[in-house]
Write a protein that holds these residues in place. Structure first.
Motif, mmCIF file in Angstrom:
data_model
loop_
_atom_site.group_PDB
_atom_site.id
_atom_site.type_symbol
_atom_site.label_atom_id
_atom_site.label_comp_id
_atom_site.label_asym_id
_atom_site.label_seq_id
_atom_site.Cartn_x
_atom_site.Cartn_y
_atom_site.Cartn_z
ATOM 1 N N GLN B 245 0.834 -1.210 0.000
ATOM 2 C CA GLN B 245 0.000 0.000 0.000
ATOM 3 C C GLN B 245 0.866 1.256 0.000
ATOM 4 N N THR B 246 1.953 1.222 0.756
ATOM 5 C CA THR B 246 2.884 2.357 0.784
ATOM 6 C C THR B 246 3.522 2.573 -0.575
ATOM 7 N N VAL B 247 4.006 1.476 -1.185
ATOM 8 C CA VAL B 247 4.620 1.590 -2.509
ATOM 9 C C VAL B 247 3.614 2.167 -3.510
ATOM 10 N N LEU B 248 2.417 1.637 -3.495
ATOM 11 C CA LEU B 248 1.425 2.047 -4.494
ATOM 12 C C LEU B 248 0.939 3.480 -4.249
ATOM 13 N N VAL B 249 0.480 3.731 -3.053
ATOM 14 C CA VAL B 249 -0.219 5.001 -2.790
ATOM 15 C C VAL B 249 0.747 6.155 -2.537
#
Lengths: 372, 372
Positions: B245-249
């Motif tokens: 989620q961190t990588v994506l968002v």
């Protein structure tokens, strides 16, 4: 006649052992690590700090497992069965630095190593292994701005299909819509395809790093399939360059010039190729002297001064070779070209043969010389 | 008690034969052709017009060769040795339309079919085969304007590396520097990676064709690795979405918005995923309700009305399934969402299971519903 005694025999055996040791050092350092080209999470193949490669293939009921990679000759490395049903073996000596193709023979069938990533070469998707090189930084993935590798499908009337090419665009290409770029058309070798220069060659990372170091002005690289793989070795006499020349010169170049911000003239256009791609480069540049100003043959032959037509306006001829190929040929050809007033540069990759480390280094040397 | 006589026995045998015939027709039509996913020039594997697959593997000294693809169960298809040292076999019945992963067992080792192209699935590069589908035109390579699939390397502080993503840009993206596009973030399933939606899914060709037919307004698709493959089946309870989620968002979306001409707001941003990518889609959309407006779960679970927070402003929830999976679940979930005033659409792919034909069709159905 010499009489053998124990001392003589010992001397002979020691000499023999020393001679073996010079080519095959028996002290293999046990610092093997997974090759950087392994599939995610796979422990084998491995390489050590000396450049030895070690393989492990699971095939519990096989009678014979052999890996095509090894020192000289066609033998490769024969693996031995170990307790857990797998087969293991280590190359007899260190391999040359850089990338190598290989495959696995299992009971007479040709397969890939399930641990390694695949790379298109020898007209098949082969396994690949990476022997760490002393100069590997120039093609490493670093924390620098990265360009893109864009897959395009361009229309080709002459072959009645949409053909694939990859286009390297440098970092910042999308930022300034007024800036235009020179273009290098870069060809693979026999048995390979348009994926080779990015996958095996790491052309995009070589460019990203050169640009980050301020060593080159950015340019585009276009890579497409050279239609070479129908040609069998020895069948070159009948090779007809015209189908690929039509695709490249009449279809791809106009498409690139229409769809990318290029400086669409001869003096901002280069072509280079490795091995058979060098032969194609030579044929096309001689057939079409008005299209490119910079020519590169990477382990791909030479030009003689007589090849270059009067007034052809060639800005650079780059000739390269691995030191284990025929380095003298590119050196003497470059000297003859220079003597005839043609700007030529030769480059020899130390300690490498007809393999991708030679060509990675060649691109790294060629790129700063282009479009000057 | 029934007395058997010859007539009864004949009747019973005929019924039995008929019952077999319904699932395994004995008349295999001999119109086999190389699979469209074969390596260049390779004759095998082949498929026929009924959907049977036929394999030929060279391994002269092997004791046993088996292909993992076959009807039901884990048996796959056992090959028989033929005269020339190769092993051949045909699936017992027709395979479902579309793409299938498979591999080859040679004397207890797992290898790929040297005739087939490789596709990343099951956390390894697997062989792939394509069974021609009645609706294959929607993902065929046609003579229409083609978009690009751009490989980017984006900086990721949270994972301390440059990560790879692929960005589909539609035809004409480079023509009008003032036009901005919505974006679909599209996730692969467990065992796959960021290459799956282009290679197996043909997402770029599905888009090119939809755009050429005027059925959708162009948008970008971004595909990156969902970091799912460390998870073992059954280990989902401990799955932590936060690293991805961190990588994506926090990393990829800002990079895309900074480097592509996007409409950088929630109402022009969609996320969808297949299988485990659907689970990720659900987790991320529920954790981060302000990032995306369109949600798609392709064979990847459902939302209930209670999942959606008050005022979350979800423009569309798309739920799909193969008819051989659990089609009722997506239908009833969509009905319940609609009942609660949430715009939901369900789609069932007829005759397909938990495989890429279901997901190709799902993308083809989802795309026209986005960004309306």
């Amino acid at each position: 006649m010499m009489k053998f005694n124990a001392a003589t025999l010992t001397f002979v055996l020691v000499c023999y052992a020393t001679s073996i040791a010079q080519t095959n050092p028996k002290t293999v350092i046990e610092d093997f690590k997974p090759s950087t080209l392994n599939q995610p999470g796979k422990e084998y193949p491995q390489v050590n700090s000396q450049g030895y490669a070690r393989f492990k293939i699971v095939a519990p009921a096989a009678d014979s497992v052999r890996v095509s990679l090894g020192l000289g000759g066609r033998g490769g490395t024969k693996l031995q069965k170990v307790e857990d049903g797998s087969w293991m073996g280590t190359t007899e000596g260190p391999m040359d630095e850089g990338f190598h193709y290989y495959h696995v023979d299992v009971d007479g069938g040709t397969f890939n190593d399930p641990g390694a990533l695949n790379f298109y070469g020898s007209t098949r998707w082969e396994s690949g292994i990476e022997i760490p090189a002393h100069d590997q930084e120039f093609y490493a993935l670093k924390d620098v701005p990265h360009g893109k590798v864009e897959q395009i499908l361009f229309p080709s009337k002459s072959t009645n299909t949409s053909r694939r090419a990859f286009v390297y665009t440098p970092p910042g290409y999308d930022k300034d819509p007024s800036k235009k770029y020179p273009v290098l058309y870069l060809q693979h070798g026999w048995g390979e395809d348009e994926t080779a220069w990015s996958n095996q060659g790491r052309a995009n990372l070589i460019m990203d790093n050169l640009i980050a170091e301020g060593k080159i002005d950015p340019f585009l690289i276009v890579m497409t399939y050279g239609m070479t793989n129908e040609i069998k070795f020895g069948g070159l006499r009948n090779f007809d360059i015209s189908p690929f020349q039509t695709v490249l010169v009449d279809e791809l170049i106009p498409y690139i010039d229409a769809n990318y911000r290029t400086v669409a003239d001869k003096s901002h256009r280069a072509i280079a190729g490795l091995s058979m791609g060098g032969m194609e480069t030579k044929m096309i540049t001689l057939n079409k002297p008005d299209v490119f100003s910079y020519y590169g043959l990477l382990s791909g032959g030479t030009y003689s001064p007589e090849d270059i037509k009067e007034g052809a306006d060639v800005k650079l001829i780059f000739l390269s070779s691995g030191s284990k190929e025929r380095p003298e040929a590119v050196k003497s050809a470059a000297a003859a070209l220079n003597e005839a007033g043609i700007n030529a540069v030769s480059y020899v990759s130390e300690g490498t043969a007809h393999e991708f480390q030679t060509w990675r280094r060649s691109l790294h040397e060629l790129a700063p010389l282009l479009f000057k």
